[in-house]
Design a protein around this motif. Structure first.
Motif, short mmCIF file in Angstrom:
data_model
loop_
_atom_site.label_atom_id
_atom_site.label_comp_id
_atom_site.label_asym_id
_atom_site.label_seq_id
_atom_site.Cartn_x
_atom_site.Cartn_y
_atom_site.Cartn_z
N ASP A 600 149.63 -111.59 -59.98
CA ASP A 600 149.95 -110.29 -59.38
C ASP A 600 148.86 -109.88 -58.40
O ASP A 600 147.69 -110.23 -58.56
N SER A 601 149.26 -109.12 -57.41
CA SER A 601 148.30 -108.59 -56.43
C SER A 601 147.61 -107.39 -57.07
O SER A 601 148.10 -106.26 -57.01
N VAL A 602 146.48 -107.65 -57.69
CA VAL A 602 145.81 -106.62 -58.48
C VAL A 602 144.33 -106.55 -58.14
O VAL A 602 143.73 -107.51 -57.64
N THR A 603 143.76 -105.39 -58.41
CA THR A 603 142.32 -105.24 -58.53
C THR A 603 142.05 -105.08 -60.01
O THR A 603 142.48 -104.11 -60.63
N LYS A 604 141.36 -106.04 -60.60
CA LYS A 604 141.20 -106.07 -62.04
C LYS A 604 140.30 -104.94 -62.53
O LYS A 604 139.60 -104.29 -61.75
N LEU A 605 140.35 -104.72 -63.83
CA LEU A 605 139.64 -103.62 -64.44
C LEU A 605 138.15 -103.69 -64.11
O LEU A 605 137.49 -104.70 -64.32
N HIS A 606 137.62 -102.59 -63.60
CA HIS A 606 136.21 -102.52 -63.25
C HIS A 606 135.79 -101.06 -63.21
O HIS A 606 136.62 -100.15 -63.35
N CYS A 607 134.52 -100.84 -63.01
CA CYS A 607 133.97 -99.48 -62.96
C CYS A 607 132.99 -99.42 -61.80
O CYS A 607 131.98 -100.12 -61.78
N ASP A 608 133.30 -98.61 -60.79
CA ASP A 608 132.43 -98.48 -59.63
C ASP A 608 131.15 -97.75 -60.00
O ASP A 608 131.14 -96.86 -60.86
N ASN A 725 130.22 -107.69 -70.57
CA ASN A 725 130.65 -106.29 -70.60
C ASN A 725 132.08 -106.27 -70.08
O ASN A 725 132.31 -106.48 -68.89
N PRO A 726 133.07 -106.04 -70.94
CA PRO A 726 134.48 -106.15 -70.51
C PRO A 726 134.85 -105.27 -69.33
O PRO A 726 135.76 -105.60 -68.58
N VAL A 727 134.12 -104.16 -69.17
CA VAL A 727 134.44 -103.25 -68.06
C VAL A 727 133.85 -103.73 -66.75
O VAL A 727 134.45 -103.57 -65.68
N HIS A 728 132.68 -104.37 -66.81
CA HIS A 728 131.99 -104.79 -65.58
C HIS A 728 132.22 -106.25 -65.21
O HIS A 728 131.89 -106.64 -64.10
N ASP A 729 132.79 -107.04 -66.13
CA ASP A 729 133.02 -108.45 -65.81
C ASP A 729 134.12 -108.64 -64.77
O ASP A 729 134.15 -109.65 -64.06
N GLU A 730 135.05 -107.69 -64.68
CA GLU A 730 136.19 -107.72 -63.76
C GLU A 730 137.00 -109.02 -63.93
O GLU A 730 137.30 -109.72 -62.96
N VAL A 731 137.36 -109.32 -65.17
CA VAL A 731 138.19 -110.49 -65.46
C VAL A 731 139.47 -110.10 -66.20
O VAL A 731 140.30 -110.96 -66.49
N PHE A 732 139.67 -108.80 -66.47
CA PHE A 732 140.83 -108.35 -67.24
C PHE A 732 141.74 -107.49 -66.38
O PHE A 732 141.27 -106.66 -65.59
N TYR A 733 143.04 -107.70 -66.55
CA TYR A 733 144.04 -106.76 -66.04
C TYR A 733 145.03 -106.50 -67.17
O TYR A 733 145.67 -107.43 -67.68
N HIS A 769 139.01 -98.51 -64.02
CA HIS A 769 140.33 -98.41 -63.42
C HIS A 769 140.79 -99.77 -62.92
O HIS A 769 139.98 -100.67 -62.68
N GLN A 770 142.09 -99.91 -62.76
CA GLN A 770 142.72 -101.11 -62.23
C GLN A 770 143.90 -100.69 -61.37
O GLN A 770 144.45 -99.60 -61.53
N VAL A 771 144.28 -101.56 -60.42
CA VAL A 771 145.33 -101.23 -59.45
C VAL A 771 146.22 -102.45 -59.27
O VAL A 771 145.73 -103.58 -59.18
N ARG A 772 147.54 -102.20 -59.21
CA ARG A 772 148.49 -103.27 -58.85
C ARG A 772 149.32 -102.81 -57.66
O ARG A 772 149.87 -101.69 -57.66
N ASN A 773 149.41 -103.64 -56.63
CA ASN A 773 150.14 -103.30 -55.41
C ASN A 773 151.64 -103.55 -55.61
O ASN A 773 152.05 -104.67 -55.92
#
Length: 843
Positions: A600-608, A725-733, A769-773
């Motif tokens: 999927d066209s996503v930005t995976k879970l992360h925290c800015d 760190n599951p939030v900062h690894d950016e490997v989960f959607y 947060h995470q985003v799917r287009n």
């Protein structure tokens, strides 16, 4: 009394008068400006007495106003004399007879400080009979100068001349904020003829607003400056003991760091703002936080390495059998991956507190003692703290505006300016969602109330259609090629969303796929995204017109403007000093309404690390063919079978196989899909699906992700095997299925909503947060740092500090402590200049 003195008396008492039911406190008046002091003339004494004795009550007046739009009717409440002397009451009656104040009517002018939208705006011509011998122009002038009170606050006045002016500038059908005390855009001379002093000019209000904002920055950041000084004083005391000197006689050597360089700790990669320790031989630098942990023998920084995931081949990514495994060298962010084991060593301070340089494996020499050095002038931050406390006491009456953020809000119970985004128990699930045309000073206060609580905000109607600029990606690319590149067939480095790796593609092919879509040989959709583009330089350098248009169209400019935003503390960094590129940056990505599950066209879970605003500028819908729909359904079944097989294999050796697990997974998948389809059907014009988690749910979210680690896939669709760190690894959607399981097992859920074209999403720092287009999307994002969320930025910096050395989020690029120091200094300078001008005007 001097004119400047009178201005300052109004200026300093105005803000408390805004939010209080009582008159301004006499303690806020300047020297020689009390009510008992001598006035320059008997006329001013008379006006002052009249101001104190006249009480606002209900009366009505019908104002005659000309306009280009159709005539409308407005009945306004006006002043009546009560408790005044008999002569004053007679003067009011005479004015009423002359038409200056007319009786009748009971409509209200709501005060700007209330939460309701004002209804001033329906005015209609109604000429009254004129007395013989009285000039018409003089009578109309008196009508314009007549004051009406605000029936919400019962104290603020507005002249009809300003009502006419404001009404002529408003679009047809829009209401008008009435209470003139807040806007103060009134140049009437009514005060000279009726109720005392003239109204404060709009210029003066702008100055007051800047004073309030600077105090807000100072008030919110001063505790962090104190904490920074406390940490530095502790290190100074340790150094004084090492050298055997009294604290007052300690002198620290200055280190050199150029403005275009970023100083950071060689061990934890945290930025260095002032005090640090440095090796005289190899120039190894260590932050004072690491020094403290070494002395306490609790050094937390992980020396472990991020391990790469294996590449099992193209067939495996589509549900087939794995081929010979190959190891990736870089992840989707271009960070080099290393498979070396963690480096461990015993690093301790001696009995006196001295710290030696670490061994060569860590980057040091292992021989010399680290010396304490500074980067800022000696004692500058301590002196700044003392100045800040003094200035904060002088402007303490602004504190009430900051404390009102905990008040109740109508967004919890009404859909007027809100959007339903969750279904939690005993919680407000509506997100504040105003329209950009309604944003003013009231809405800024409303925004701050939600923002301080860590809630996202959605602003509708941000896209500026009158600028004439096209935000289509092809048009932006042509403009960029004309100005910078010169070749329209320049290769682009994009991210393949299925393999989560970078791939090169010709620009014309990428933009064709944006509108028409792309697919693999087996008809599975190929999703590509162009991240942080343009990457060669700043956005405003490559696309200056688009950059200016985007910045000026953003709401809440005091927060979002990267150049002049008073409440954006990143703007306090001096010119010429290296600073993080806060944007704007564009994101161009393919998208599809159907949730594929893989690729999927996503930005995976992360925290800015900072606050951000994201605006959807352009969309293009790509509809799959019937052949592609059949292929998607067929491969989704194959993917589920592969997931179930690998999940059962991974649990069979530990707990044994649960025969009902396959049915539970299938039922949960079907139910989640139905809920997602309902949400998307309600937002057919949407472009992106957002999930934003609350800060208080972060630890529970981490627990869920660690528990279901093997159910997620990342690079080359390989199951995730390592997490720091599951939030900062950016490997989960989290798909719809996972979000449903999260709520069933742990009782939490994110704010879920669909971003439409022209909507700006404000994401507070600290909210994963995470985003799917849902369509092919062009978004533009901008980072900023608000004083309300500085504590979250500091907490995130500490999280990044504990990550492995080669982690994608390891380096502290924001330098939040440096921003705090310079933002406090800027606020103190601005407030001191106001105090100096007041002192100058009174002497």
């Amino acid at each position: 009394m001097k004119r400047g003195s009178s201005f300052n008396r109004k200026f300093y008492a105005l803000y408390e008068f805004l939010d209080s039911d009582e008159p301004p406190d006499a303690s806020l008046q300047g020297e020689g400006e009390g009510p008992d002091d001598d006035w320059s003339s008997e006329e001013e004494k008379r006006k002052h007495r009249r101001r104190e004795t006249v009480e606002i009550r209900d009366k009505g007046v019908e104002a005659a106003v000309d306009g280009d739009r159709r005539k409308k009717k407005l009945r306004v409440s006006v002043a009546r004399c009560s408790g005044a002397e008999k002569g004053d009451r007679k003067a009011v009656r005479r004015r009423m007879k002359r038409g200056v104040i007319a009786s009748g009517g009971d409509a209200e002018l709501p005060c700007l400080t209330s939460s309701s939208i004002s209804s001033v705006g329906d005015l209609r011509l109604k000429e009254k009979k004129k007395k013989k011998g009285r000039p018409r122009k003089r009578k109309e002038k008196e009508k314009e100068n007549a004051l009406s009170d605000c029936s919400s606050c019962r104290k603020n006045e507005i002249c009809f001349g300003c009502v006419r002016l404001w009404q002529s500038r408003m679009p047809y059908g829009r209401g008008l904020k009435a209470c003139s005390l807040f806007t103060r855009a009134c140049n009437s001379n009514v005060g000279d003829t009726m109720l005392g002093e003239p109204l404060v000019s709009c210029n003066d209000f702008c100055k007051l607003r800047k004073v309030e904002y600077n105090f807000r920055v100072l008030y919110l950041l001063l505790p962090f400056l104190k904490q920074l000084n406390l940490e530095q004083d502790t290190e100074k005391e340790t150094e004084a003991k090492i050298q055997g000197l009294p604290f007052s006689e300690l002198r620290i050597e200055s280190s050199t760091c150029k403005n275009d360089e970023r100083a950071f700790c060689n061990y934890c990669r945290t930025s260095i703002v002032d005090l640090h320790r440095c090796c005289p031989n190899c120039e190894f630098e260590l932050c004072i936080t690491c020094c403290k942990e070494i002395r306490e023998d609790i050094l937390h920084v992980s020396m472990e390495k991020v391990l790469p995931l294996p590449n099992r081949g193209q067939a495996y990514m589509h549900g087939g059998n794995p081929s010979e495994q190959k190891v990736a060298n870089k992840n989707d962010n271009g960070v080099k991956l290393a498979s070396s084991h963690a480096v461990s060593f015993d690093w301790k301070a001696d009995h006196s507190g001295r710290i030696f340089c670490p061994p060569k494996e860590i980057g040091g020499c292992g021989t010399s003692v680290l010396k304490l050095k500074r980067m800022l002038p000696e004692c500058w931050t301590s002196e700044l703290e003392a100045k800040a406390e003094t200035v904060a006491c002088s402007f303490g009456f602004f504190q009430e505006s900051i404390k009102t953020v905990n008040g109740s809000c109508g967004c919890s119970s009404t859909n007027r300016s809100s959007r339903k985004a969750a279904l939690r128990k005993d919680s407000a699930d509506n997100l504040y969602c105003p329209h950009s045309s309604q944003i003013d000073q009231i809405e800024l206060k409303h925004f701050q109330r939600h923002w301080a609580k860590g809630e996202p905000v959605i602003v509708r109607g941000v896209l500026n259609d009158d600028s004439g600029l096209s935000w289509e990606p092809q048009a932006m690319w042509r403009h960029l090629c004309t100005n910078k590149i010169g070749s329209k067939s320049f290769p682009l480095e994009t991210i393949d969303c299925l393999a989560c790796c970078k791939v090169d593609i010709k620009s014309n092919e990428f933009f064709e796929g944006y509108y028409d879509g792309r697919m693999y040989d087996n008809c599975w959709p190929e999703m590509l995204k162009l991240k942080d583009w343009p990457t060669s330089s700043h956005f405003d350098d490559c696309l200056p017109c688009h950059g200016d248009d985007f910045i000026t169209s953003l709401p809440f400019q005091d927060y979002t403007n990267p150049r002049t935003g008073v409440l954006n503390i990143s703007t306090a960094i001096p010119n010429g000093m290296l600073n993080l590129d806060m944007g704007p940056k564009s994101y161009i990505a393919y998208g599809m309404k159907e949730e594929l599950g893989r690729g999927d066209s996503v930005t995976k879970l992360h925290c800015d690390i900072s606050d951000a605003v994201n605006v959807l500028m352009h969309t293009a819908e790509v509809l799959p063919t019937e052949e592609q729909k059949s292929a998607i359904e067929r491969f989704q079944r194959i993917h589920r079978e592969q997931d179930e097989k690998e999940m059962l294999n991974s649990t069979s050796s530990k707990e044994g196989v649960d025969p009902s697990s396959k049915e539970r997974v299938h039922d949960c998948f079907c139910e989640a899909g139905n809920e997602l389809n309902y949400l998307l059907d309600q937002n057919q014009d949407g472009g992106a699906l957002w999930d934003i988690f609350r800060r208080e749910d972060v630890e529970i979210l981490k627990t869920y992700l660690r528990t279901h680690l093997k159910e997620f896939r990342h690079t080359f669709c390989s199951p995730v095997e390592q997490v720091f760190n599951p939030v900062h690894d950016e490997v989960f959607y989290l798909t719809q299925e996972h979000k449903k399981k999260l709520k069933q097992e742990f009782g939490i859920e994110p704010w879920t909503f669909v971003q439409r074209l022209g909507e700006a999403v404000f994401i507070p720092a600290g909210c994963p947060h995470q985003v799917r287009n849902l369509k092919s999307c062009t978004k533009v994002a901008l980072d900023f740092v608000s004083p309300e969320n500085v504590n979250q930025c500091i907490s995130l910096t500490e999280d990044f500090r504990l990550l492995p050395l080669n982690h994608r989020a390891k380096e502290d690029k924001l330098e939040i402590k440096k921003m705090i120091i310079y933002a406090v200094n800027s606020a103190v300078t601005a407030l001191q200049s106001v105090e100096d001008s007041k002192h100058h005007s009174t002497t």
